[in-house]
Design an enzyme around this catalytic site. Structure first.
Site, short mmCIF file in Angstrom:
data_model
loop_
_atom_site.label_atom_id
_atom_site.label_comp_id
_atom_site.label_asym_id
_atom_site.label_seq_id
_atom_site.Cartn_x
_atom_site.Cartn_y
_atom_site.Cartn_z
N HIS A 57 30.54 38.94 50.79
CA HIS A 57 28.99 37.98 51.47
C HIS A 57 29.19 36.45 50.47
CE1 HIS A 57 26.93 38.87 47.78
NE2 HIS A 57 27.82 40.37 47.76
N GLU A 96 28.68 47.88 46.93
CA GLU A 96 28.49 47.34 45.99
C GLU A 96 29.20 48.47 44.56
OE1 GLU A 96 30.49 45.78 43.61
OE2 GLU A 96 29.54 43.84 43.59
#
EC number: 5.4.2.11
Length: 227
Positions: free
Chosen positions: A9, A110
């Site tokens: 991202h 994550e």
């Protein structure tokens, strides 16, 4: 054959503040938005049949922004996997031919940074020592307090990839995955068969696509899309 596009991202608001983010759901910064758009330009000519993101908004924002540049002009739509919500994403017209399904899963999140989440990275290094923080961040099996190691992260990302994403590639479907630095590091470790030592130095910049070609037998890294 099929393409697999992996994209970390764009920068989040907390990336720019140098804070540990992990599972805290923080949006992209303006720089991150710009990075996502540039990534979209880089992959606009590659075929994409389906999209996968984590459950975190910075991953979703990156995928949606990148797809605004795609030459197919197809619109991503979120597929609800919950049995009680599955009917919500069903399309009853030929408009489905102009759409690309997007699947969200916390398996691609994550790594969870535990008690480091929200803390400043520099101040944390001053408190615990640079070597300890480096060990938490870059070693394979050492986790921060009440958090995940890269090994722990791979225990959810790799099975999800093998069970959900890889079969699509085997069926010649082109897949775009928008996720995070450590969730993608764990996948690349598996795809490229990297050792613990090799993955230790693997760095993934924000907003820079990594493209593989699945040949039917092996993954081949595509030439760099950025100079």
């Amino acid at each position: 054959m099929a393409f697999l596009i992996l994209l970390r991202h764009g920068k989040s608001v907390w990336n720019e503040k140098n804070l540990f983010t992990g599972w805290v759901d923080i949006p992209l910064s303006q720089k991150g938005i710009d990075e996502a758009m540039l990534a979209g330009e880089a992959i606009k000519d590659l075929p994409i049949d389906c999209i996968f993101t984590s459950s975190l908004v910075r991953s979703l924002m990156t995928a949606l922004l990148a797809m605004t540049h795609h030459n197919s002009k197809k619109i991503p739509y979120i597929v609800h996997d919950d049995p009680e919500q599955k009917h919500m994403s069903k399309i009853y017209s030929d408009e489905v031919n102009h759409m690309i399904p997007l699947y969200r899963s916390s398996a691609l999140n994550e790594r969870m940074y535990g008690e480091l989440q929200g803390k400043n990275k520099k101040k944390t290094a001053e408190q615990f020592g640079e070597e300890q923080v480096k060990l938490w961040r870059r070693s394979y099996k050492t986790a921060p307090p009440n958090g995940e190691s890269l090994y722990d992260t791979g225990q959810r990302t790799i099975p999800y990839f093998q069970e959900t994403i890889f079969p699509l590639l085997q069926n010649s479907k082109n897949v775009f995955v928008s996720a995070h630095g450590n969730s993608l590091r764990s996948l690349i470790m598996d795809i490229e068969k990297l050792s613990e030592e090799e993955v230790h130095s693997l760095e993934l910049p924000t907003g820079k696509p990594i493209v593989y070609l699945w040949t039917g037998h092996t993954f081949e890294r595509h030439p760099e899309l950025f100079g």
